[in-house]
Design a protein around this motif. Structure first.
Motif, PDB file in Angstrom:
ATOM      1  N   TYR A  27       0.856  -1.192   0.000  1.00  0.00           N
ATOM      2  CA  TYR A  27       0.000   0.000   0.000  1.00  0.00           C
ATOM      3  C   TYR A  27       0.884   1.230   0.000  1.00  0.00           C
ATOM      4  O   TYR A  27       1.782   1.371   0.831  1.00  0.00           O
ATOM      5  CB  TYR A  27      -0.906   0.030   1.235  1.00  0.00           C
ATOM      6  N   THR A  63       0.006  -7.448  -5.064  1.00  0.00           N
ATOM      7  CA  THR A  63      -1.197  -6.614  -5.057  1.00  0.00           C
ATOM      8  C   THR A  63      -0.768  -5.240  -4.567  1.00  0.00           C
ATOM      9  O   THR A  63      -0.366  -5.075  -3.413  1.00  0.00           O
ATOM     10  CB  THR A  63      -2.285  -7.186  -4.129  1.00  0.00           C
ATOM     11  N   ILE A  65      -1.696  -1.342  -4.048  1.00  0.00           N
ATOM     12  CA  ILE A  65      -2.757  -0.344  -3.910  1.00  0.00           C
ATOM     13  C   ILE A  65      -2.119   1.020  -3.677  1.00  0.00           C
ATOM     14  O   ILE A  65      -1.306   1.185  -2.768  1.00  0.00           O
ATOM     15  CB  ILE A  65      -3.702  -0.690  -2.738  1.00  0.00           C
ATOM     16  N   ASN A  67      -3.477   4.927  -3.271  1.00  0.00           N
ATOM     17  CA  ASN A  67      -4.709   5.710  -3.175  1.00  0.00           C
ATOM     18  C   ASN A  67      -4.560   7.127  -3.726  1.00  0.00           C
ATOM     19  O   ASN A  67      -3.454   7.600  -3.993  1.00  0.00           O
ATOM     20  CB  ASN A  67      -5.168   5.787  -1.717  1.00  0.00           C
ATOM     21  N   THR A 110      -2.376  -2.167  -8.923  1.00  0.00           N
ATOM     22  CA  THR A 110      -3.464  -3.122  -9.059  1.00  0.00           C
ATOM     23  C   THR A 110      -4.796  -2.395  -9.000  1.00  0.00           C
ATOM     24  O   THR A 110      -5.726  -2.697  -9.759  1.00  0.00           O
ATOM     25  CB  THR A 110      -3.398  -4.163  -7.925  1.00  0.00           C
ATOM     26  N   TYR A 111      -4.875  -1.413  -8.101  1.00  0.00           N
ATOM     27  CA  TYR A 111      -6.068  -0.576  -8.010  1.00  0.00           C
ATOM     28  C   TYR A 111      -5.685   0.747  -7.379  1.00  0.00           C
ATOM     29  O   TYR A 111      -4.753   0.811  -6.569  1.00  0.00           O
ATOM     30  CB  TYR A 111      -7.171  -1.257  -7.192  1.00  0.00           C
ATOM     31  N   GLU A 112      -6.397   1.801  -7.785  1.00  0.00           N
ATOM     32  CA  GLU A 112      -6.141   3.131  -7.252  1.00  0.00           C
ATOM     33  C   GLU A 112      -7.443   3.688  -6.673  1.00  0.00           C
ATOM     34  O   GLU A 112      -8.192   4.388  -7.348  1.00  0.00           O
ATOM     35  CB  GLU A 112      -5.615   4.052  -8.351  1.00  0.00           C
ATOM     36  N   PRO A 113      -7.729   3.396  -5.418  1.00  0.00           N
ATOM     37  CA  PRO A 113      -8.981   3.868  -4.818  1.00  0.00           C
ATOM     38  C   PRO A 113      -8.928   5.346  -4.490  1.00  0.00           C
ATOM     39  O   PRO A 113      -7.880   5.893  -4.124  1.00  0.00           O
ATOM     40  CB  PRO A 113      -9.090   3.031  -3.544  1.00  0.00           C
ATOM     41  N   HIS A 118     -15.057   5.681  -0.820  1.00  0.00           N
ATOM     42  CA  HIS A 118     -14.956   4.704   0.265  1.00  0.00           C
ATOM     43  C   HIS A 118     -15.400   5.260   1.615  1.00  0.00           C
ATOM     44  O   HIS A 118     -14.942   4.818   2.657  1.00  0.00           O
ATOM     45  CB  HIS A 118     -13.515   4.180   0.347  1.00  0.00           C
ATOM     46  N   TYR A 222      -8.858  -3.514   0.503  1.00  0.00           N
ATOM     47  CA  TYR A 222      -8.229  -4.187  -0.636  1.00  0.00           C
ATOM     48  C   TYR A 222      -7.073  -5.118  -0.271  1.00  0.00           C
ATOM     49  O   TYR A 222      -6.709  -5.979  -1.067  1.00  0.00           O
ATOM     50  CB  TYR A 222      -7.758  -3.141  -1.655  1.00  0.00           C
TER      51      TYR A 222
END
Length: 466
Positions: A27, A63, A65, A67, A110-113, A118, A222
């Motif tokens: 993260y 994984t 992440i 943000n 992998t993902y950008e929240p 949220h 995540y």
């Protein structure tokens, strides 16, 4: 050598032992999208991009992440000053950030929240903290909710501080706090000064999340309650990461096993930031340098080393990269081969990119020696390509536009022309016709070509900005 990294929490280099065999959860605290990204902003993106690339090279399923904070006090203030909706400002600056990352070949996570997507998870986490006795709604009717730092005996363990030695938290009006050091988990909506679009419903009234709760909630969603590595800039250690860890563990979540922090890029000895007025935005820098050159400059320093930015240093890095590219243009066609053991050792030693770049230079130097002697340098070319690939600097990567086709033919043609001029210059010097030698040198320089005399003979590259 096992991959080892410096853990901020323990103040030492540790073997990387993932929670789950063969997998790594990472993260990274991304940026607050309030303004155009500058060189200091993107350093963490580049550094932790190399981390995820190296973990994948080692065979880990990563994984990752990263943000984006798309709602906070600064965004609201700047948007109001510009007379635009806050979400419009955040969206435009997010797009600028995406362009900056793409220009530097920072691979997507992998993902950008985003924080605004949220809020339910944050409300849930805050409710859990209240239930456990570690948070409380303000008694002044403001709608604020605070973390009770004295309720958590381990508060301060990440940065090794005692509560009584800390300064007061400045993220909200202190009148609703039990202790001035308590930090905001939820900020009640101030309808006199804040737009209605900046408020979400909650059990404590309309409002928005505090900065620190955002990352705890998104990391938990995540990566789960426990994950391997949490990263960010060194300036985030306190209060942001200290507060993240405290609120997460107080809620029963083990949180991160390792903490990694990249150092600042400074100008005139001060952290590069908008508030200092000394920032250099990525679009402005890319008017003078290629993205691959800026990325190389950022990786020549160790991620934990402070960097004093200067265009002179960036010029040197760009020239160094062009020497590498020049070798590859002269070497036989090659594909990425195996990595030198010394390069692997450097990367396994806390992502030692300066030592890794030194290995890269050694391979180029040896390759140039072999080419000058008329010998085969394909092994060195294959090693150089492999090292560049790991560092996200492979010249054929689509992010850079590639070296193939017309570009390769043009380079070969220019190489032949410059080589001929250099031979004429060498003959003129041998004949002691220094006026002609200087004229040839000036002719080459006027074309935007830099000639460097080395032990392997003269080598050329395009001057910065050419």
């Amino acid at each position: 050598m096992t991959f080892r990294l410096y853990d901020t929490a323990t103040r030492g280099v540790r073997d990387f032992a993932p929670l789950e065999e063969g997998k790594a959860g990472l993260y990274l605290c991304g940026l607050t999208v309030q303004s155009e990204p500058h060189v200091g902003h993107v350093r963490s993106g580049v550094n932790f991009d190399v981390l995820q690339r190296w973990l994948r090279h080692l065979g880990f399923e990563v994984t990752f992440i990263r943000n984006v904070t798309d709602i906070d006090d600064k965004i609201l203030t700047k948007a109001a000053e510009q007379g635009r909706p806050w979400y419009n400002l955040a969206y435009e600056m997010h797009r600028e950030l995406d362009r900056a990352y793409a220009a530097l070949n920072v691979a997507p996570p992998t993902y950008e929240p985003g924080a605004t997507g949220h809020v339910p998870e944050m409300v849930e986490l805050i409710t859990e903290l209240i239930t456990r006795g570690h948070a409380y709604p303000a008694a002044d009717g403001s709608g604020d909710v605070y973390f009770d730092v004295r309720s958590w005996s381990a508060y301060g363990e990440l940065t090794r501080q005692g509560i009584d030695d800390m300064e007061a938290a400045t993220d909200a009006d202190p009148r609703g706090k039990r202790d001035a050091r308590d930090f905001a988990l939820w900020k009640g909506w101030k309808k006199e000064s804040e737009p209605e679009t900046a408020a979400w419903p909650s059990p404590w009234g309309p409002g928005r999340p505090g900065w620190h709760i955002e990352c705890s909630a998104m990391a938990g969603k995540y990566l789960g309650p426990a994950f391997d590595i949490h990263g960010g800039g060194v300036d985030l250690r306190f209060p942001h990461h200290e507060n993240e860890q405290a609120q997460s563990r107080a809620a029963g979540r083990p949180f991160a096993s390792y903490w990694m922090h990249n150092a600042w890029i400074t100008t005139a000895g001060e952290k590069m930031s908008k508030s200092l007025g000394n920032s250099l935005t990525i679009p402005a820098v890319l008017e003078r340098y290629r993205g691959i050159e800026l990325r190389f400059y950022l990786l020549m320093a160790h991620y934990r080393s402070h960097v004093e930015f200067s265009f002179e240093a960036l010029d040197e890095a760009a020239a160094g990269l062009r020497r590498i590219e020049h070798f590859l243009d002269r070497a036989p066609d090659a594909v990425a081969g195996s990595l030198p053991a010394t390069f692997v050792d450097a990367m396994n030693d806390d992502l030692g990119t300066p030592a890794a770049v030194a290995v890269l230079y050694d391979a180029v130097r040896e390759g140039n020696r072999l080419l000058a002697a008329g010998e085969d340098a394909s092994v060195q070319a294959a090693e150089v390509l492999a090292m560049l690939e790991v560092l996200g600097l492979h010249p054929d990567d689509p992010a850079w536009g590639g070296r193939g086709g017309d570009d390769a033919r043009l380079t070969a043609a220019v190489d032949a022309l410059v080589a001929g001029l250099l031979e004429q210059r060498a003959q003129a010097r041998a004949d002691k016709d220094f006026a002609r030698a200087d004229a040839i040198r000036d002719q080459i320089k006027a074309a935007g070509i830099l000639v460097t005399d080395t032990s392997d003979g003269p080598q050329w590259s395009l001057e910065a900005g050419s």
